[in-house]
Design a protein around this motif. Sequence first.
Motif, PDB file in Angstrom:
ATOM      1  N   ALA A  66       0.827  -1.207   0.000  1.00 46.25           N
ATOM      2  CA  ALA A  66       0.000   0.000   0.000  1.00 46.25           C
ATOM      3  C   ALA A  66       0.862   1.257   0.000  1.00 46.25           C
ATOM      4  O   ALA A  66       0.578   2.219  -0.725  1.00 46.25           O
ATOM      5  CB  ALA A  66      -0.934  -0.010   1.211  1.00 46.25           C
ATOM      6  N   ILE A  67       1.917   1.254   0.799  1.00 49.83           N
ATOM      7  CA  ILE A  67       2.837   2.406   0.844  1.00 49.83           C
ATOM      8  C   ILE A  67       3.520   2.595  -0.505  1.00 49.83           C
ATOM      9  O   ILE A  67       3.553   3.709  -1.063  1.00 49.83           O
ATOM     10  CB  ILE A  67       3.890   2.200   1.950  1.00 49.83           C
ATOM     11  N   ILE A  68       4.057   1.529  -1.053  1.00 55.53           N
ATOM     12  CA  ILE A  68       4.789   1.606  -2.322  1.00 55.53           C
ATOM     13  C   ILE A  68       3.876   2.099  -3.436  1.00 55.53           C
ATOM     14  O   ILE A  68       4.242   2.976  -4.229  1.00 55.53           O
ATOM     15  CB  ILE A  68       5.401   0.234  -2.657  1.00 55.53           C
ATOM     16  N   ARG A  74       1.048   8.652  -6.604  1.00 50.37           N
ATOM     17  CA  ARG A  74       0.824  10.054  -6.245  1.00 50.37           C
ATOM     18  C   ARG A  74       2.026  10.941  -6.558  1.00 50.37           C
ATOM     19  O   ARG A  74       1.858  12.094  -6.955  1.00 50.37           O
ATOM     20  CB  ARG A  74       0.527  10.168  -4.741  1.00 50.37           C
ATOM     21  N   HIS A  75       3.225  10.418  -6.353  1.00 53.35           N
ATOM     22  CA  HIS A  75       4.411  11.288  -6.357  1.00 53.35           C
ATOM     23  C   HIS A  75       5.584  10.756  -7.185  1.00 53.35           C
ATOM     24  O   HIS A  75       6.662  11.332  -7.134  1.00 53.35           O
ATOM     25  CB  HIS A  75       4.863  11.534  -4.922  1.00 53.35           C
ATOM     26  N   GLN A  76       5.349   9.679  -7.918  1.00 54.23           N
ATOM     27  CA  GLN A  76       6.395   9.083  -8.750  1.00 54.23           C
ATOM     28  C   GLN A  76       7.674   8.832  -7.950  1.00 54.23           C
ATOM     29  O   GLN A  76       8.794   9.027  -8.419  1.00 54.23           O
ATOM     30  CB  GLN A  76       6.706   9.966  -9.979  1.00 54.23           C
ATOM     31  N   TRP A  77       7.466   8.377  -6.745  1.00 54.45           N
ATOM     32  CA  TRP A  77       8.566   8.007  -5.858  1.00 54.45           C
ATOM     33  C   TRP A  77       8.582   6.486  -5.760  1.00 54.45           C
ATOM     34  O   TRP A  77       7.662   5.894  -5.200  1.00 54.45           O
ATOM     35  CB  TRP A  77       8.357   8.655  -4.491  1.00 54.45           C
ATOM     36  N   HIS A  78       9.599   5.873  -6.306  1.00 58.12           N
ATOM     37  CA  HIS A  78       9.701   4.416  -6.276  1.00 58.12           C
ATOM     38  C   HIS A  78      10.421   3.997  -4.991  1.00 58.12           C
ATOM     39  O   HIS A  78      11.614   4.261  -4.816  1.00 58.12           O
ATOM     40  CB  HIS A  78      10.449   3.889  -7.494  1.00 58.12           C
ATOM     41  N   ILE A  79       9.685   3.357  -4.104  1.00 58.38           N
ATOM     42  CA  ILE A  79      10.231   2.865  -2.842  1.00 58.38           C
ATOM     43  C   ILE A  79      10.354   1.353  -2.928  1.00 58.38           C
ATOM     44  O   ILE A  79       9.402   0.659  -3.313  1.00 58.38           O
ATOM     45  CB  ILE A  79       9.322   3.248  -1.651  1.00 58.38           C
ATOM     46  N   ARG A  80      11.500   0.831  -2.591  1.00 60.66           N
ATOM     47  CA  ARG A  80      11.681  -0.615  -2.543  1.00 60.66           C
ATOM     48  C   ARG A  80      11.280  -1.139  -1.161  1.00 60.66           C
ATOM     49  O   ARG A  80      11.478  -0.480  -0.157  1.00 60.66           O
ATOM     50  CB  ARG A  80      13.139  -0.977  -2.855  1.00 60.66           C
ATOM     51  N   ARG A  81      10.720  -2.321  -1.143  1.00 62.34           N
ATOM     52  CA  ARG A  81      10.236  -2.923   0.104  1.00 62.34           C
ATOM     53  C   ARG A  81      11.299  -2.924   1.185  1.00 62.34           C
ATOM     54  O   ARG A  81      11.027  -2.590   2.345  1.00 62.34           O
ATOM     55  CB  ARG A  81       9.756  -4.353  -0.200  1.00 62.34           C
ATOM     56  N   GLU A  83      13.626  -0.925   1.775  1.00 61.86           N
ATOM     57  CA  GLU A  83      14.013   0.402   2.260  1.00 61.86           C
ATOM     58  C   GLU A  83      13.156   0.879   3.435  1.00 61.86           C
ATOM     59  O   GLU A  83      13.498   1.862   4.087  1.00 61.86           O
ATOM     60  CB  GLU A  83      13.894   1.422   1.125  1.00 61.86           C
ATOM     61  N   ILE A  84      12.037   0.190   3.706  1.00 61.91           N
ATOM     62  CA  ILE A  84      11.045   0.675   4.667  1.00 61.91           C
ATOM     63  C   ILE A  84      11.275   0.054   6.043  1.00 61.91           C
ATOM     64  O   ILE A  84      11.312  -1.174   6.194  1.00 61.91           O
ATOM     65  CB  ILE A  84       9.612   0.353   4.202  1.00 61.91           C
ATOM     66  N   LEU A  85      11.398   0.922   7.046  1.00 58.72           N
ATOM     67  CA  LEU A  85      11.398   0.502   8.444  1.00 58.72           C
ATOM     68  C   LEU A  85      10.129   1.040   9.094  1.00 58.72           C
ATOM     69  O   LEU A  85       9.704   2.163   8.814  1.00 58.72           O
ATOM     70  CB  LEU A  85      12.616   1.045   9.188  1.00 58.72           C
ATOM     71  N   PRO A 251      17.407   4.321   1.720  1.00 57.95           N
ATOM     72  CA  PRO A 251      18.004   3.485   0.669  1.00 57.95           C
ATOM     73  C   PRO A 251      19.359   2.877   1.056  1.00 57.95           C
ATOM     74  O   PRO A 251      19.672   1.764   0.633  1.00 57.95           O
ATOM     75  CB  PRO A 251      18.154   4.451  -0.515  1.00 57.95           C
ATOM     76  N   ASN A 252      20.168   3.595   1.818  1.00 58.42           N
ATOM     77  CA  ASN A 252      21.500   3.118   2.167  1.00 58.42           C
ATOM     78  C   ASN A 252      21.414   1.970   3.172  1.00 58.42           C
ATOM     79  O   ASN A 252      20.883   2.148   4.286  1.00 58.42           O
ATOM     80  CB  ASN A 252      22.336   4.266   2.746  1.00 58.42           C
ATOM     81  N   ALA A 253      21.938   0.809   2.811  1.00 58.87           N
ATOM     82  CA  ALA A 253      21.769  -0.393   3.630  1.00 58.87           C
ATOM     83  C   ALA A 253      22.450  -0.275   4.989  1.00 58.87           C
ATOM     84  O   ALA A 253      21.911  -0.740   6.008  1.00 58.87           O
ATOM     85  CB  ALA A 253      22.283  -1.616   2.877  1.00 58.87           C
TER      86      ALA A 253
END
Length: 393
Positions: A66-68, A74-81, A83-85, A251-253
């Motif tokens: 849902a977040i991704i 809405r914002h053309q922001w590609h978030i990878r799973r 990357e999310i905490l 993004p930075n691991a």
Amino acid sequence: MFNFDQPIERRGTRSVKWDEESNDVLPLWVADMDFAVAPCIQQALVQRAMHPCYGYTLVPDDYYEAIIRWFWSRHQWHIRREEILTTIGVIPAIAAILKAYVQQGDNVAILTPVYNCFYNLIRNAGCQALDVPLLSKAEASTLSFTIDWSALEAALALEKTTVLLLSNPHNPVGRIWSAGELEQLALLCKRHGVLLISDEIHNELTRPGIFYVPAAPVIASMEEGPLYAVCTSPSKSFNTAGLQNANIIIPNADLRRRVDRAINLNETCDVNPFGVEATIAAYNEGLPWLEQLCQYIWANYAFAQRFLAEALPELKVADLQATYLMWVDYRSYTTLPSQQLSRRLIDEAKVWFAAGSSYGAAGEGFLRINLATRREILTEALTRFAGWVKTNC
């Protein structure tokens, strides 16, 4: 259609906003809306509440999806799973990032006036807040705010400055930072080895027809950007702050691993099961409600501007692009310190606006007014305020 004029009695519900002062005070201070949540959210919570066990919860794939989907569409922001905490709120999120990254005595730069909790976060991390006041310009009764780039670079260039903590969109002046401004911020942070933390909790509360610009896609488009973390939550946009749920995108691991450890060390890793359900419902089904909400808030802003221009023409009001918080310069009428003025308005006019000095020294001489309430309440609050000023100033 959703009815944002629907009367909802919040007194007697243990509301921080409504139950802290006497019943005759109209509270337009804390960032808390007086509107019923989107029906899809209430339905999701009722359905979850029907199960009689409220124990620890796993965060399901549906939540991340849902977040991704929301931020891409809405914002053309590609978030990878990965990357999310998840954590229990944006304030604990920022606290975890600071504690994972800074050393005792570091400087954290902030663009002031700014959200008052930033000062507590910085102090609790053992750091020093480094105020970089925004520049303001008045045109008639409207104020606009911009970044003092030379002052900011000087602050970031200091050896002890390791973090820039950004409010995007900005609370309390209501600015949406442009892609060009965000790129310049990122360039300065990269040049001076400074971590950029962007608090984007007010991201969806924008003037109809315009959109906030997430920091992450701007930085990702750069050839070489700074280290950064973005904090988000549906809590402000969808009026679910009490459900205590937020996300950090990193993004930075290596930084993400350190922040994840700090979340666990701070015991803020177990999110609320109702917050999980609310987030899924909001991002999957809440857009029609959100769009109408923004229309209502901006009608309130236009009304408040007209009202104050007629009643108190020397007041100056910030050009509100985002949030539901109106930033008002009252210095043409009185030299009272904002804390003293706020207290007198509570005691004598029975209306509560937030004192500008809460947001740093640059906020002295200002009040912050919450517009996310019924027009009837807003009208009465502004009437009381204008009457008190005319009588006492």
